[in-house]
Design a protein around this motif. Structure first.
Motif, short mmCIF file in Angstrom:
data_model
loop_
_atom_site.label_atom_id
_atom_site.label_comp_id
_atom_site.label_asym_id
_atom_site.label_seq_id
_atom_site.Cartn_x
_atom_site.Cartn_y
_atom_site.Cartn_z
N UNK A 227 0.92 -1.22 -0.18
CA UNK A 227 0.04 -0.17 -0.12
C UNK A 227 0.81 1.46 0.03
N UNK A 228 0.21 2.36 0.26
CA UNK A 228 1.07 3.75 -0.02
C UNK A 228 1.93 4.03 1.23
N UNK A 229 1.63 3.36 2.41
CA UNK A 229 2.60 3.54 3.52
C UNK A 229 3.89 2.69 3.21
N UNK A 230 3.80 1.53 2.72
CA UNK A 230 4.94 0.67 2.61
C UNK A 230 5.78 1.52 1.36
N UNK A 231 5.01 1.89 0.27
CA UNK A 231 5.99 2.66 -0.87
C UNK A 231 6.63 3.94 -0.12
N UNK A 232 6.16 4.35 0.73
CA UNK A 232 6.60 5.53 1.41
C UNK A 232 7.89 5.20 2.28
N UNK B 177 7.01 -7.21 2.11
CA UNK B 177 5.40 -6.71 2.01
C UNK B 177 5.25 -6.34 3.38
N UNK B 178 3.86 -5.66 3.47
CA UNK B 178 3.31 -5.34 4.65
C UNK B 178 2.58 -6.82 5.16
N UNK C 86 11.68 1.18 10.26
CA UNK C 86 10.68 1.13 9.08
C UNK C 86 9.80 -0.30 9.31
N UNK C 87 8.50 0.09 9.74
CA UNK C 87 7.65 -1.24 10.12
C UNK C 87 6.92 -1.69 8.84
N UNK C 88 6.66 -2.97 8.58
CA UNK C 88 5.95 -3.37 7.42
C UNK C 88 4.57 -3.46 7.95
#
Length: 104
Positions: free
Chosen positions: A1-6, A59-60, A99-101
């Motif tokens: 999702x967008x948070x993981x891309x960021x 991946x998250x 950086x959390x997944x």
């Protein structure tokens, strides 16, 4: 999702800003902790490319168990060749960037 891309983009930016004499280690964490490499690697193009390939596969998955990642990072041995002069609170051994997944 967008948070993981960021998170990936933020980490890529941090990696690209390292000093050419640096070494780095990356840990992904959620309910588990996994390392990009078994030990810190030198800041060279081949290692950056390998790290980016590894990071693209992260991946998250949920969870935010940061402690194991911090413990692994802080347990890395000191490299005498990479020591800097002591600061008022002692030499800088590692920079940890969590950086959390979790959360996609």
């Amino acid at each position: 999702g967008p948070k993981m891309r960021q998170a990936r983009e933020a980490l890529r930016g941090c990696l690209r800003a390292l000093n050419p004499a640096a070494a780095f280690a990356i840990y992904a964490f959620d309910a588990t902790c996994e390392a990009c490499a078994p030990a810190p690697v030198p800041f060279v193009q081949a290692q950056l490319e390998a790290a980016e390939k590894w990071l693209a596969r992260v991946d998250a998955r949920g969870g935010t168990e940061m402690l194991p990642a911090l413990e692994q990072g802080l347990a890395l041995p000191q490299d005498p060749a990479r020591q800097r002069p002591p600061l008022p609170r002692g030499p800088i051994r590692h920079a940890l960037i969590p950086v959390t997944t979790a959360g996609g």
